[in-house]
Design an enzyme around this catalytic site. Structure first.
Site, short mmCIF file in Angstrom:
data_model
loop_
_atom_site.label_atom_id
_atom_site.label_comp_id
_atom_site.label_asym_id
_atom_site.label_seq_id
_atom_site.Cartn_x
_atom_site.Cartn_y
_atom_site.Cartn_z
CG HIS A 161 -3.09 1.31 -2.27
ND1 HIS A 161 -1.76 1.07 -2.47
CD2 HIS A 161 -3.75 0.57 -3.20
CE1 HIS A 161 -1.60 0.22 -3.47
NE2 HIS A 161 -2.79 -0.10 -3.94
CG LEU A 174 -1.85 -1.22 1.35
CD1 LEU A 174 -2.73 -1.10 2.59
CD2 LEU A 174 -2.71 -1.40 0.11
NE ARG A 214 3.70 -4.92 -11.85
CZ ARG A 214 2.40 -5.19 -11.99
NH1 ARG A 214 1.52 -4.21 -12.08
NH2 ARG A 214 1.97 -6.44 -11.99
N GLY A 236 -8.51 3.57 -8.41
CA GLY A 236 -7.72 4.68 -8.94
C GLY A 236 -7.87 4.78 -10.45
#
Ligand code: PAF
Length: 273
Positions: free
Chosen positions: A34, A30, A184, A144
């Site tokens: 988030h 997270l 990522r 999102g």
């Protein structure tokens, strides 16, 4: 915060809550992006449920499933501090059995752009999201805009299956220098992180061109490709909200998207106009 690991534990946890449920499905690791989804869910609902599940069916063979960042302890803390009521943290056996019914992404919208680069990815996303929606039974679910195609397909699934759920799209959260937050990003070394800024710079250039009155999608994509070079670009695309390609930008109904490989990391970003 109640941590539920099985469907039964989740059911019991949900029984302790009353009123509307806002849901934030995640794959963990997270970040502030988030947190902004959780905050919105907190403001608009009586209870907030977050799920953390690295869903194997949305990873293609050879993708980063085994090395996808997992940060259980930090994620639990973030959820607790953000006022999450129920954290659903299932394992693969809880979510999947053998030889199951699956949801298929639509033939066109599910197999262009992200779906072309990652065929079958959206089948996995839609299948797990359907399962999570049925388990959590939320009134509102927060996603999102960064995963724009995912958001469009989930919204379409909710419509196509007459599900009584409101999908709430949330703005992409960025670092100060423009890099879109993504789990990522942890894969990027310092020089790759610098290179990764080409994605947001290209989108910024596209936005400037539109603001200067150039609505030609060919000219905008050309200019963006120049900024992205020499990155290995998978696509630059300009579509309407239904993910149909368009020749002219229409303000209020356009998304400009980019996907590129930075080192060994595949990044995506977009702007909604
Ligand atoms: O966006 C994600 O994190 C995942 O695709 C989702 C929606 C949680 C499904 O696994």
């Amino acid at each position: 915060m109640i941590i539920a690991r099985s469907h039964q534990e989740l059911r019991e946890a949900l029984h302790t809550q009353s009123g509307s449920v806002g849901f934030v499905p995640t794959m963990g690791a997270l970040h502030i992006g988030h947190r902004s989804l959780i905050e919105a869910a907190r403001k608009e609902n009586d209870s907030v449920v977050v799920s953390i599940f690295v869903n194997p069916t949305q990873f293609l063979p050879g993708e980063d499933l085994s090395k996808y960042p997992r940060k259980e302890e930090a994620d639990f803390k973030i959820c607790e501090l953000s006022g999450v009521d129920v954290l659903f943290y299932p394992d693969v056996q809880t979510m999947y059995g053998d030889d199951e019914v699956r949801i298929c992404a639509p033939d066109v919208r599910g197999y262009i752009l992200e779906g072309a680069s990652r065929p079958g990815h959206f089948d996995g996303v839609l299948t797990v999201v359907m399962k999570l929606f049925n388990m959590v039974r939320p009134q509102r679910v927060y996603f999102g805009k960064k995963d724009a195609q995912q958001l469009a397909l989930i919204t379409q699934m909710v419509e196509n299956f007459f599900m009584n759920i409101v999908i709430v799209p949330m703005e992409t959260v960025r670092e100060k220098d423009g890099l879109a937050l993504s789990s990522r990003n942890v894969y990027l070394n310092p020089s790759e992180r610098q290179e990764a800024l080409k994605l947001s710079s290209a989108l910024k250039r596209g936005t400037e061109m539109v603001m200067q009155g150039n609505l030609s999608t060919v000219e905008i994509t050309d200019a963006m490709h120049k900024i992205l070079a020499p990155l290995e670009v998978e696509y630059v695309a300009i579509v309407n909200r239904r993910f149909e390609s368009i020749s002219k930008v229409k303000i209020g109904d356009t998304i400009v998207l980019v996907a590129a490989q930075v080192g060994t990391t595949r990044l995506i970003d977009n702007v909604w106009m």
